[in-house]
Design a protein around this motif. Structure first.
Motif, PDB file in Angstrom:
ATOM      1  N   LYS A  53       0.829  -1.197   0.000  1.00  0.00           N
ATOM      2  CA  LYS A  53       0.000   0.000   0.000  1.00  0.00           C
ATOM      3  C   LYS A  53       0.867   1.252   0.000  1.00  0.00           C
ATOM      4  O   LYS A  53       1.677   1.450   0.893  1.00  0.00           O
ATOM      5  N   PRO A  54       0.729   2.106  -1.020  1.00  0.00           N
ATOM      6  CA  PRO A  54       1.519   3.338  -1.036  1.00  0.00           C
ATOM      7  C   PRO A  54       1.121   4.245   0.116  1.00  0.00           C
ATOM      8  O   PRO A  54      -0.057   4.400   0.417  1.00  0.00           O
ATOM      9  N   ALA A  55       2.112   4.817   0.766  1.00  0.00           N
ATOM     10  CA  ALA A  55       1.851   5.665   1.922  1.00  0.00           C
ATOM     11  C   ALA A  55       1.210   6.972   1.484  1.00  0.00           C
ATOM     12  O   ALA A  55       1.636   7.596   0.512  1.00  0.00           O
ATOM     13  N   GLU A  56       0.164   7.352   2.203  1.00  0.00           N
ATOM     14  CA  GLU A  56      -0.482   8.624   1.931  1.00  0.00           C
ATOM     15  C   GLU A  56       0.356   9.745   2.551  1.00  0.00           C
ATOM     16  O   GLU A  56       0.924   9.572   3.623  1.00  0.00           O
ATOM     17  N   PRO A  57       0.440  10.881   1.870  1.00  0.00           N
ATOM     18  CA  PRO A  57       1.229  11.978   2.434  1.00  0.00           C
ATOM     19  C   PRO A  57       0.616  12.471   3.744  1.00  0.00           C
ATOM     20  O   PRO A  57      -0.591  12.710   3.821  1.00  0.00           O
ATOM     21  N   VAL A  58       1.442  12.577   4.771  1.00  0.00           N
ATOM     22  CA  VAL A  58       0.989  13.017   6.080  1.00  0.00           C
ATOM     23  C   VAL A  58       1.863  14.184   6.517  1.00  0.00           C
ATOM     24  O   VAL A  58       3.071  14.197   6.270  1.00  0.00           O
ATOM     25  N   GLN A  59       1.242  15.167   7.149  1.00  0.00           N
ATOM     26  CA  GLN A  59       1.985  16.330   7.610  1.00  0.00           C
ATOM     27  C   GLN A  59       3.089  15.920   8.577  1.00  0.00           C
ATOM     28  O   GLN A  59       2.866  15.104   9.474  1.00  0.00           O
ATOM     29  N   CYS A  60       4.273  16.468   8.381  1.00  0.00           N
ATOM     30  CA  CYS A  60       5.435  16.104   9.202  1.00  0.00           C
ATOM     31  C   CYS A  60       6.045  17.293   9.945  1.00  0.00           C
ATOM     32  O   CYS A  60       6.851  17.099  10.853  1.00  0.00           O
ATOM     33  N   GLN A  61       5.704  18.511   9.540  1.00  0.00           N
ATOM     34  CA  GLN A  61       6.245  19.711  10.186  1.00  0.00           C
ATOM     35  C   GLN A  61       5.129  20.372  11.000  1.00  0.00           C
ATOM     36  O   GLN A  61       4.043  20.626  10.483  1.00  0.00           O
ATOM     37  N   PHE A  62       5.433  20.678  12.275  1.00  0.00           N
ATOM     38  CA  PHE A  62       4.416  21.242  13.146  1.00  0.00           C
ATOM     39  C   PHE A  62       4.999  22.377  13.986  1.00  0.00           C
ATOM     40  O   PHE A  62       6.168  22.338  14.378  1.00  0.00           O
ATOM     41  N   GLN A  63       4.153  23.343  14.283  1.00  0.00           N
ATOM     42  CA  GLN A  63       4.481  24.398  15.227  1.00  0.00           C
ATOM     43  C   GLN A  63       3.589  24.199  16.447  1.00  0.00           C
ATOM     44  O   GLN A  63       2.362  24.227  16.339  1.00  0.00           O
ATOM     45  N   ILE A  64       4.214  23.975  17.595  1.00  0.00           N
ATOM     46  CA  ILE A  64       3.473  23.728  18.838  1.00  0.00           C
ATOM     47  C   ILE A  64       3.821  24.858  19.797  1.00  0.00           C
ATOM     48  O   ILE A  64       4.807  24.782  20.546  1.00  0.00           O
ATOM     49  N   GLY A  65       3.040  25.921  19.760  1.00  0.00           N
ATOM     50  CA  GLY A  65       3.395  27.089  20.556  1.00  0.00           C
ATOM     51  C   GLY A  65       4.742  27.615  20.116  1.00  0.00           C
ATOM     52  O   GLY A  65       4.968  27.907  18.943  1.00  0.00           O
ATOM     53  N   SER A  66       5.680  27.714  21.053  1.00  0.00           N
ATOM     54  CA  SER A  66       7.030  28.182  20.727  1.00  0.00           C
ATOM     55  C   SER A  66       7.960  27.044  20.317  1.00  0.00           C
ATOM     56  O   SER A  66       9.154  27.253  20.097  1.00  0.00           O
ATOM     57  N   TYR A  67       7.424  25.835  20.221  1.00  0.00           N
ATOM     58  CA  TYR A  67       8.209  24.665  19.801  1.00  0.00           C
ATOM     59  C   TYR A  67       7.973  24.384  18.312  1.00  0.00           C
ATOM     60  O   TYR A  67       6.872  24.604  17.800  1.00  0.00           O
ATOM     61  N   SER A  68       8.980  23.875  17.653  1.00  0.00           N
ATOM     62  CA  SER A  68       8.813  23.331  16.305  1.00  0.00           C
ATOM     63  C   SER A  68       9.149  21.850  16.364  1.00  0.00           C
ATOM     64  O   SER A  68      10.081  21.437  17.053  1.00  0.00           O
ATOM     65  N   PHE A  69       8.371  21.056  15.659  1.00  0.00           N
ATOM     66  CA  PHE A  69       8.521  19.598  15.686  1.00  0.00           C
ATOM     67  C   PHE A  69       8.599  19.077  14.266  1.00  0.00           C
ATOM     68  O   PHE A  69       7.736  19.349  13.437  1.00  0.00           O
ATOM     69  N   ASP A  70       9.664  18.322  13.992  1.00  0.00           N
ATOM     70  CA  ASP A  70       9.857  17.685  12.686  1.00  0.00           C
ATOM     71  C   ASP A  70       9.726  16.181  12.886  1.00  0.00           C
ATOM     72  O   ASP A  70      10.604  15.548  13.492  1.00  0.00           O
ATOM     73  N   TYR A  71       8.631  15.623  12.403  1.00  0.00           N
ATOM     74  CA  TYR A  71       8.397  14.188  12.586  1.00  0.00           C
ATOM     75  C   TYR A  71       9.432  13.353  11.827  1.00  0.00           C
ATOM     76  O   TYR A  71       9.835  12.284  12.294  1.00  0.00           O
ATOM     77  N   THR A  72       9.858  13.830  10.669  1.00  0.00           N
ATOM     78  CA  THR A  72      10.803  13.067   9.846  1.00  0.00           C
ATOM     79  C   THR A  72      12.128  12.853  10.565  1.00  0.00           C
ATOM     80  O   THR A  72      12.688  11.750  10.556  1.00  0.00           O
ATOM     81  N   THR A  73      12.627  13.897  11.195  1.00  0.00           N
ATOM     82  CA  THR A  73      13.910  13.790  11.923  1.00  0.00           C
ATOM     83  C   THR A  73      13.706  13.413  13.378  1.00  0.00           C
ATOM     84  O   THR A  73      14.680  13.196  14.099  1.00  0.00           O
ATOM     85  N   GLN A  74      12.429  13.376  13.819  1.00  0.00           N
ATOM     86  CA  GLN A  74      12.076  13.075  15.212  1.00  0.00           C
ATOM     87  C   GLN A  74      12.727  14.072  16.174  1.00  0.00           C
ATOM     88  O   GLN A  74      13.233  13.697  17.226  1.00  0.00           O
ATOM     89  N   MET A  75      12.660  15.346  15.796  1.00  0.00           N
ATOM     90  CA  MET A  75      13.346  16.380  16.565  1.00  0.00           C
ATOM     91  C   MET A  75      12.393  17.498  16.976  1.00  0.00           C
ATOM     92  O   MET A  75      11.594  17.974  16.173  1.00  0.00           O
TER      93      MET A  75
END
Length: 231
Positions: free
Chosen positions: A127-149
């Motif tokens: 099953k081809p993976a559906e594109p899912v959002q990976c970059q997020f802004q959480i208040g003053s935090y930034s979260f990159d799911y791809t790098t897990q950072m």
């Protein structure tokens, strides 16, 4: 024929599992007796699944699992151990393990778990993976799911795979309820009691990582699940 890496330092149990899984499961089983031998085998061959005993000489199963996960992010890993503490189960999943079975166990149960993981892995491949959002802004935090950072005020926090998956789900449902069942089935593929306790450990860690911004909270929603609240 699916190839499985079995690393078990008890020679009697190792041979019993090897014979049964080859006969009943029709798998090609490569048996190693310690973590270092298991790592050498993984470096030389391609495996569809790994079964790792935790308490082993030279290199324990958790250390071996960590090395394997660095080289291959998707191969299913089952940890097998006589240790039944919740902290040990949390460590198994934190290191990228897909399942955890406590000794003594029935070989039939192990075979069922192997087949379930292999089936799940084959579905992901087809099953081809559906594109899912990976970059997020959480208040003053930034979260990159791809790098897990997570980044905050120039500081970085590396997340484990399970932590990153859980935070991504919370971000996708920001300010809405993420049900406990949805999170468990999405990440652990089983909403049993032990997986629930393991998830509670990861939620506590995420709260610590995000505590510097008072506008960010991970709330427990009684009887339902959790909510990432950003004011």
């Amino acid at each position: 024929m699916k190839k499985i890496l079995l690393v078990e330092d008890d020679p009697n149990l190792g041979m019993l599992l090897q014979d049964y899984l080859q006969l009943k499961g029709k798998f090609d089983i490569v048996l190693c007796v310690d973590g270092e031998e298991g790592l050498r085998a993984f470096n030389k061959q391609t495996f569809d699944l790994c079964i790792l005993d935790v308490m082993m000489p030279k290199k324990d199963g958790f250390a071996l699992g960590k090395e394997i996960r660095k080289m291959n992010e998707s191969v299913p890993i089952i940890f097998a151990t006589a240790k039944a503490m919740m902290e040990d189960k949390a460590s198994a999943y934190d290191l990228g393990g897909d399942d955890y079975i406590t000794k003594p166990f029935r070989i039939e149960e192990l075979l069922l778990r192997i087949n379930a993981l292999l089936k799940r892995a084959s579905v992901k491949e087809v099953k081809p993976a559906e594109p899912v959002q990976c970059q997020f802004q959480i208040g003053s935090y930034s979260f990159d799911y791809t790098t897990q950072m997570i980044q905050h005020n120039g500081q970085q926090q590396k997340l484990s795979t399970k932590e990153a998956e859980l935070l991504q789900l919370l971000c996708l449902k920001q300010n809405a309820v993420l049900t406990r069942e949805e999170a468990l089935l999405s990440i652990w593929h089983d909403d049993n009691y032990f997986n629930g306790r393991s998830m509670d450990v990861f939620l506590s860690k995420l709260r610590k990582y995000l505590k510097e911004d008072p506008k960010v909270e991970i709330l427990n929603v009684h009887g339902k699940g959790y909510k990432l609240l950003v004011n």
